[in-house]
Design a protein around this motif. Structure first.
Motif, PDB file in Angstrom:
ATOM      1  N   HIS A  11       0.841  -1.200   0.000  1.00  0.00           N
ATOM      2  CA  HIS A  11       0.000   0.000   0.000  1.00  0.00           C
ATOM      3  C   HIS A  11       0.877   1.252   0.000  1.00  0.00           C
ATOM      4  O   HIS A  11       1.924   1.304   0.656  1.00  0.00           O
ATOM      5  CB  HIS A  11      -0.910   0.002   1.224  1.00  0.00           C
ATOM      6  CG  HIS A  11      -2.040   0.987   1.148  1.00  0.00           C
ATOM      7  ND1 HIS A  11      -1.858   2.343   1.306  1.00  0.00           N
ATOM      8  CD2 HIS A  11      -3.366   0.819   0.894  1.00  0.00           C
ATOM      9  CE1 HIS A  11      -3.017   2.960   1.185  1.00  0.00           C
ATOM     10  NE2 HIS A  11      -3.953   2.059   0.935  1.00  0.00           N
ATOM     11  N   ALA A  12       0.437   2.287  -0.751  1.00  0.00           N
ATOM     12  CA  ALA A  12       1.234   3.509  -0.883  1.00  0.00           C
ATOM     13  C   ALA A  12       1.463   4.202   0.456  1.00  0.00           C
ATOM     14  O   ALA A  12       2.451   4.938   0.624  1.00  0.00           O
ATOM     15  CB  ALA A  12       0.551   4.470  -1.857  1.00  0.00           C
ATOM     16  N   ALA A  13       0.568   3.999   1.418  1.00  0.00           N
ATOM     17  CA  ALA A  13       0.739   4.633   2.728  1.00  0.00           C
ATOM     18  C   ALA A  13       1.999   4.147   3.429  1.00  0.00           C
ATOM     19  O   ALA A  13       2.572   4.858   4.264  1.00  0.00           O
ATOM     20  CB  ALA A  13      -0.481   4.367   3.606  1.00  0.00           C
ATOM     21  N   ASP A  68       4.926   3.791   2.177  1.00  0.00           N
ATOM     22  CA  ASP A  68       6.042   4.661   1.796  1.00  0.00           C
ATOM     23  C   ASP A  68       6.018   5.952   2.595  1.00  0.00           C
ATOM     24  O   ASP A  68       7.066   6.468   3.004  1.00  0.00           O
ATOM     25  CB  ASP A  68       5.985   4.965   0.298  1.00  0.00           C
ATOM     26  CG  ASP A  68       6.217   3.723  -0.559  1.00  0.00           C
ATOM     27  OD1 ASP A  68       6.882   2.793  -0.075  1.00  0.00           O
ATOM     28  OD2 ASP A  68       5.707   3.699  -1.699  1.00  0.00           O
ATOM     29  N   LEU A 118      -7.806   2.188  -1.852  1.00  0.00           N
ATOM     30  CA  LEU A 118      -8.324   3.545  -1.698  1.00  0.00           C
ATOM     31  C   LEU A 118      -9.806   3.499  -1.339  1.00  0.00           C
ATOM     32  O   LEU A 118     -10.594   2.780  -1.970  1.00  0.00           O
ATOM     33  CB  LEU A 118      -8.131   4.326  -2.991  1.00  0.00           C
ATOM     34  CG  LEU A 118      -8.240   5.847  -2.919  1.00  0.00           C
ATOM     35  CD1 LEU A 118      -7.151   6.422  -2.026  1.00  0.00           C
ATOM     36  CD2 LEU A 118      -8.129   6.443  -4.315  1.00  0.00           C
ATOM     37  N   THR A 175      -6.843   2.204  -8.520  1.00  0.00           N
ATOM     38  CA  THR A 175      -5.960   2.526  -7.399  1.00  0.00           C
ATOM     39  C   THR A 175      -6.256   1.595  -6.232  1.00  0.00           C
ATOM     40  O   THR A 175      -7.367   1.596  -5.699  1.00  0.00           O
ATOM     41  CB  THR A 175      -6.170   3.983  -6.957  1.00  0.00           C
ATOM     42  OG1 THR A 175      -5.969   4.841  -8.079  1.00  0.00           O
ATOM     43  CG2 THR A 175      -5.190   4.337  -5.853  1.00  0.00           C
ATOM     44  N   GLU A 211     -10.357   9.190  -0.962  1.00  0.00           N
ATOM     45  CA  GLU A 211     -10.718  10.190  -1.967  1.00  0.00           C
ATOM     46  C   GLU A 211     -12.125  10.669  -1.645  1.00  0.00           C
ATOM     47  O   GLU A 211     -13.073   9.878  -1.653  1.00  0.00           O
ATOM     48  CB  GLU A 211     -10.692   9.584  -3.371  1.00  0.00           C
ATOM     49  CG  GLU A 211      -9.311   9.409  -3.954  1.00  0.00           C
ATOM     50  CD  GLU A 211      -8.786  10.682  -4.584  1.00  0.00           C
ATOM     51  OE1 GLU A 211      -9.498  11.698  -4.514  1.00  0.00           O
ATOM     52  OE2 GLU A 211      -7.676  10.657  -5.130  1.00  0.00           O
ATOM     53  N   ASP A 249      -3.840  11.219   1.268  1.00  0.00           N
ATOM     54  CA  ASP A 249      -3.815  11.125  -0.194  1.00  0.00           C
ATOM     55  C   ASP A 249      -3.754   9.681  -0.669  1.00  0.00           C
ATOM     56  O   ASP A 249      -4.145   9.379  -1.806  1.00  0.00           O
ATOM     57  CB  ASP A 249      -2.627  11.902  -0.758  1.00  0.00           C
ATOM     58  CG  ASP A 249      -2.795  13.410  -0.607  1.00  0.00           C
ATOM     59  OD1 ASP A 249      -3.942  13.851  -0.449  1.00  0.00           O
ATOM     60  OD2 ASP A 249      -1.782  14.130  -0.645  1.00  0.00           O
ATOM     61  N   THR A 250      -3.243   8.791   0.165  1.00  0.00           N
ATOM     62  CA  THR A 250      -3.142   7.383  -0.216  1.00  0.00           C
ATOM     63  C   THR A 250      -4.285   6.553   0.336  1.00  0.00           C
ATOM     64  O   THR A 250      -4.430   5.385  -0.032  1.00  0.00           O
ATOM     65  CB  THR A 250      -1.820   6.783   0.311  1.00  0.00           C
ATOM     66  OG1 THR A 250      -1.857   6.703   1.742  1.00  0.00           O
ATOM     67  CG2 THR A 250      -0.632   7.643  -0.100  1.00  0.00           C
TER      68      THR A 250
END
Length: 547
Positions: free
Chosen positions: A74-76, A78, A448, A445, A126, A122-123
């Motif tokens: 998951h992007a979170a 990072d 999300l 995505t 939305e 942001d990750t």
């Protein structure tokens, strides 16, 4: 995925705990029941900027806790790594709003800033509504959205723009410097010629000054030293003592030894006298100088000091100052060559930027066609198959993201003129355009949570049903939260909550209740009837729930 939300003492919410599920989650309730407060509270814990005063009246502080599932990759993760926070499968965000306005936040029990919360949000989430807060209606953000949709890499254009900006700056500064030097060319050439002619050396002023003082002092004392030298010479003391010594030596043999001591003493005196004469003569030699030399020395000393005053520097710094002037003069003489090189570098940078920009424009045009096709496919199920969505790309001001201006335009009917999204579409049409655009831009995505705040406003009947079915389809592989007033949309939810407002002991509070099948029939019947729920409304609600 947003798994849970706990709210305490926020606006009209006393205590509230919600457990969300995958799929389509719907929240319904009468206007003013507190649905927007839920979103405000979620936005607060995510670090979004919203209402300034959120603490419930009479409470010392308000608190919101949000729990998210965080799958691998998951992007979170990072964002957490950059913040120095260990990532786990569960992500807990906690934020407190004190009554005096202070705010504190934690991520997995680690104190963090609002910037970290916003980067995580942001990750994770939305949020989208008819009054879009993410800039879908703002043309300034359309280029960035198109790039995100296309997955284009603008690093090459940015690097080329940086090189071009650097080359332009270097050329501009060189032009200004050359113009300034050209304006003082006469001064530079005269000053360098004057300094080269004099050629002052470091420390020379002190040497000349000391020599000058010595010469001037010699003039004042030399006459006395000459007189003293004469007094000590053969015409003076030396001659008299020599005569006395000869006279005494001539009669010494007849003085029965009485003159031996005086004769010896006079011999010693002559030796000392000779040494004194030698010292005086040495001093006279040192003091001997040519008056013309003093005049020449003073002229040079005064010239050095005058030049130092003229240029506002110390005499010992004249040499370095001259070197600086020579360098400026050399730069002036070589200015044409330097300007040619800088002009060539600027032209090469412009060519590189143009090449990168053209490639980026091509990629954007291809992405625009793909986005338009994707929008057409999304609009058809939303009962807008006759509407047209177009991504317009036109020349724009060059910059770090290329030279394109991007704008989303729509035409709601065939033959109708196209125009900006927020000016052409009506309320209901705008909702569907934004829903379709959101779906296309969000794509696949992973991880999300999509939140739609009254995205179905202004639509009803079959159109509302179409919106609901698109949301349900979108929620198949994701978590979707929808705040809605549409019974058609609410009936398609996999999970349903009702938001209610009540007054107890003169205190207004908002509650959120998960609905079972029977309660859903009552709530959707209320939404259909608008007042008391009749049997006909219940029957219609059951029909909607049955699909």
């Amino acid at each position: 995925m947003l798994r849970g939300l706990e709210i305490r003492d926020m606006l009209i919410i006393d205590r509230l705990s919600l457990a969300f599920q995958p799929g389509l989650n719907v929240l319904t309730g009468e206007t003013g029941a507190g649905k927007s407060i839920l979103l405000d509270s979620l936005g607060f814990v995510l670090g979004w900027r919203g209402r300034a005063e959120l603490v419930r009246q009479g409470a010392e502080q308000g608190e919101v806790v949000a729990a998210f599932d965080l799958p691998p990759g998951h992007a979170a993760r990072d964002v957490l790594a950059e913040a120095g926070i260990a990532a786990e499968d569960e992500l807990i965000l906690r934020r407190i709003n004190h009554a005096d306005g202070r705010k504190t936040a934690w991520v997995n029990d680690r104190r963090v800033s609002g910037e970290v919360l916003r980067a995580l949000s942001d990750t994770l989430v939305e949020l989208h509504g008819q009054h879009d807060d993410r800039g879908l209606l703002n043309p300034r953000g359309h280029r960035q959205m198109l790039d995100a949709f296309a997955g284009v890499d603008v690093a090459g254009v940015r690097a080329a723009w940086t090189r071009l900006a650097t080359a332009r700056k270097a050329l501009t500064e060189a032009e200004a410097a050359l113009a300034a030097m050209q304006a003082e060319e006469d001064y530079l050439r005269h000053a360098v010629k004057e300094l080269d002619k004099l050629d002052p050396q470091p420390g020379e002023e002190a040497v000349l000054d000391a020599r000058r003082r010595a010469m001037q002092g010699a003039e004042r004392i030399r006459a006395d030293i000459v007189n003293a030298h004469g007094a000590l010479s053969e015409q003076g003391a030396e001659g008299l003592i020599g005569n006395a010594l000869r006279w005494l030596e001539g009669v010494a043999d007849r003085a029965e030894g009485r003159l031996e001591a005086p004769i010896a003493a006079l011999g010693r005196v002559l030796v000392e006298l000779n040494e004194a004469q030698a010292g005086v003569e040495s001093c006279l030699a040192a003091l001997d100088f040519n008056p013309l030399e003093l005049e020449a020395l003073e002229e040079r000393l005064f010239a050095i000091r005058a030049l130092a005053r003229k240029h506002g520097v110390l005499a010992d710094d004249l040499g370095g100052f001259a070197e600086g002037l020579r360098a400026r003069l050399a730069a002036l003489d070589g200015g044409a060559r330097v300007m040619t090189g800088l002009t060539r570098a600027k032209a090469e940078a412009e060519a590189d930027f143009l090449r990168e920009s053209v490639q980026l424009t091509g990629a954007r045009k291809a992405a625009a066609l793909a986005l338009d096709a994707a929008m057409a496919a999304e609009l058809a199920p939303l009962k807008m198959e006759r509407a047209q969505f177009s991504t317009q790309i036109s020349p724009g001001d060059p910059g770090p993201e290329g030279s394109d201006a991007v704008a989303f335009t729509v035409a709601t009917n065939p033959g109708a003129p196209a125009g900006p999204l927020n000016r052409i579409a009506s309320g209901g049409e705008l909702s569907r355009f934004l829903l379709a655009l959101k779906v296309c831009l969000t794509g696949d995505t992973p991880g999300l949570t999509l939140i739609f705040d009254e995205i179905d406003r202004g639509v009803g009947g079959a159109t509302a049903d179409a919106v609901g079915r698109r949301l349900k389809s979108l929620a198949t592989g994701a978590q979707v939260l929808v705040v809605t007033h549409s019974p058609q949309v609410a009936a398609l939810g996999a999970h349903h909550w009702r938001v209610e407002k009540a007054v107890r002991d003169e205190m207004t509070t908002s509650t959120v209740t998960p609905l079972d099948d029977a309660a859903r029939v009552e709530e959707i019947g209320r939404m259909l009837a608008g007042g008391s729920v009749s049997d006909a409304a219940r029957a219609a609600a059951r029909a909607l729930l049955a699909g």
